[in-house]
Write an enzyme that holds these catalytic residues in place. Structure first.
Site, PDB file in Angstrom:
ATOM      1  CE1 TYR A  84      34.390  34.350  44.613  1.00 46.65           C
ATOM      2  CE2 TYR A  84      33.301  32.727  43.236  1.00 46.65           C
ATOM      3  CZ  TYR A  84      34.109  33.830  43.364  1.00 46.65           C
ATOM      4  OH  TYR A  84      34.647  34.426  42.262  1.00 46.65           O
ATOM      5  CD  GLU A 117      33.286  38.430  46.550  1.00 46.35           C
ATOM      6  OE1 GLU A 117      32.359  39.197  46.832  1.00 46.35           O
ATOM      7  OE2 GLU A 117      33.656  38.201  45.391  1.00 46.35           O
ATOM      8  CG  ASP A 137      57.919  44.116  50.669  1.00 46.11           C
ATOM      9  OD1 ASP A 137      58.186  42.947  51.015  1.00 46.11           O
ATOM     10  OD2 ASP A 137      57.456  44.403  49.558  1.00 46.11           O
ATOM     11  CB  THR A 197      55.597  37.162  49.378  1.00 50.26           C
ATOM     12  OG1 THR A 197      57.008  37.218  49.522  1.00 50.26           O
ATOM     13  CG2 THR A 197      55.130  38.307  48.504  1.00 50.26           C
ATOM     14  CE  LYS A 219      59.808  36.994  46.973  1.00 52.77           C
ATOM     15  NZ  LYS A 219      58.555  37.766  47.090  1.00 52.77           N
ATOM     16  NE  ARG A 233      54.127  32.248  43.147  1.00 51.56           N
ATOM     17  CZ  ARG A 233      55.454  32.147  43.096  1.00 51.56           C
ATOM     18  NH1 ARG A 233      56.027  30.985  43.240  1.00 51.56           N
ATOM     19  NH2 ARG A 233      56.197  33.196  42.884  1.00 51.56           N
TER      20      ARG A 233
END
Ligand code: DSN
Length: 440
Positions: free
Chosen positions: A45, A47, A190, A216, A219, A225
């Site tokens: 974790y 955060e 984008d 992203t 691609k 991902r």
């Protein structure tokens, strides 16, 4: 159960190996990227951000995230990188949260002409969160600049989105900037689809022209991902707090703990994308796409944009009298995996649209080049001709125009295509080509 999942992994591996992955937003991540995605960073974790975490035990993770940020900044030539977004949609929501206030308007490409849900479409949280208006691509596949200017002048949007999921030309970033700057709007690019082309130098970078870039990472960039948000020098000049606002919007605004195994794999992918080999790859994607586009146009296919200047071939099937759904299924039975898509001026629904989208990122990763593209274009044409004939005469018998097929028609069509000798023969040939070009 693990053994059941293992069986499914093997089946999917066979599918990805023996068929042509031609969905323009898909690719094959390298074996190293995949291995790192499965690393022990998944146990942690984290955060917060490097140097300011809400959990203990993050000294190593801090170093990892800084490394990933530095690689992203260097590769794209920007001042700030947030590498935590889980994917494109949460990244775009975070950008919207960072830049806009209640009452502000966003202006984006219309979904039916290649825009994306996450840029203010009604069914997306981004559309519920802030009002959106949309510009279109014209019939030639170019941005309707006159409409964009008119809407910007009339509505004074706080944020203008450039980019989406359907565009086959080279983005004119300067033209977008002219419009945004003239109304004082933030301009966000984008570049999810062309992130790898920009990184590899095969397409111009939006960085000098826009305030924020989102891409992203899975691609054309060929990573795990996920997504990254980049703040440019122009962005910081407009608002010196922009980077901080973006970070706060990602966490705690939109997301909780980052997926550190993905951040680790992204750091690897960014390193891969900075290599000379990747530049060659990016250039080859574009060359391959242009060959398929030309071959199809020579066979009387209408392409949105009049060809392909990037990784995407966008076919308007109206003159073939079939819809994108029937074409995509016919191609799948022939071993060619594409996806259906609406086209500018489409009168059909997004589920049964008039268009089809194909792309070359994944098959180029396998090492296929112009020679193979010509063969593949021939197969695409053969499969689509088969579908046309089936729709017209054999199974559905509707004459020269495709009516709105009902569910029974579509079921019958799929059953027939699954056993069709022509399509099965193509699928066998596809498989033998694929065997010569191993996946990573
Ligand atoms: N689903 C992606 C695409 O295929 O273009 C965009 O999110």
């Amino acid at each position: 159960m693990a053994d059941e999942v293992q069986r499914l992994i093997q089946l999917e591996k066979k599918r990805q190996t023996d068929t042509l992955q031609m969905i323009p937003s898909e690719n094959y991540a390298s074996a190293v990227v995949r291995r790192v995605m499965g690393s022990i960073f998944t146990n942690k974790y984290a955060e917060g951000y490097p140097g300011k975490r809400y959990y203990q035990g993050n000294i190593v993770v801090d170093e990892l995230e800084r490394l990933c940020q530095d690689r992203a900044k260097k590769l794209f030539g920007v001042e700030h990188a947030n590498v935590q977004p889980l994917s494109g949609s949460p990244a775009n929501l975070a950008i919207l949260k960072a830049i806009t206030n209640p009452g502000d308007i966003q202006l984006s490409q219309h979904l039916y002409t290649g825009g994306h849900l996450s840029m203010g479409w009604q069914v997306s949280i981004t559309g519920e969160y802030r009002p959106a208006i949309h510009y279109h691509l014209d019939q030639s596949g170019e941005v309707d600049w006159a409409e964009l200017k008119r809407l910007a002048k009339k509505h004074h949007p706080k944020l203008i989105w450039s980019g989406g999921t359907g565009y086959t030309r080279i983005f004119d970033w300067a033209k977008y900037a002219q419009v945004a700057d003239s109304v004082g709007a933030y301009l966000v690019a984008d570049i999810s689809h062309i992130g790898g082309l920009v990184a590899g130098g095969a397409h111009p970078s939006p960085v000098p022209f826009v305030h924020v870039v989102m891409t992203t990472t899975h691609k054309t960039l060929r990573g795990p991902r996920g997504a990254i948000i980049l703040v440019t020098a122009k962005g910081l000049a407009k608002d010196p707090d922009l980077a901080d606002k973006i970070d706060k919007a990602v966490f705690p605004g939109v997301q909780g703990g980052p997926h550190m195994e993905n951040v680790a794999a992204l750091a690897v992918a960014l390193q891969e994308a900075s290599q000379p080999k990747f530049k060659k790859y990016a250039v080859q994607i574009v060359k391959n796409s242009a060959v398929i586009a030309q071959e199809l146009m020579d066979r009387d296919y209408h392409l949105v944009g009049g060809g392909s200047a990037n990784h995407m071939i966008w076919i308007d099937l109206s003159n073939k009298h079939i819809d994108g759904w029937t074409a995509a299924w016919g191609l799948e039975y022939a071993g060619i995996i594409a996806n259906r898509q609406t086209v500018p001026g489409d009168t059909r629904s997004p589920y049964y649209p008039s268009g089809l989208r194909l792309g070359t990122p994944a098959i180029t990763t396998r090492g296929m080049r112009e020679k193979e593209m010509k063969i593949i274009a021939g197969w695409i044409d053969l499969a689509i001709k088969r579908v046309q004939l089936a729709v017209k005469t054999e199974y559905i018998n509707i004459g020269s125009e495709q009516k709105n097929l009902d569910q029974a028609d579509r079921k019958r069509f799929k059953q027939a295509m699954a056993e069709d000798k022509v399509l099965l023969t193509i699928a066998r040939q596809v498989k033998s080509l694929c065997r010569r070009f191993p996946t990573p």
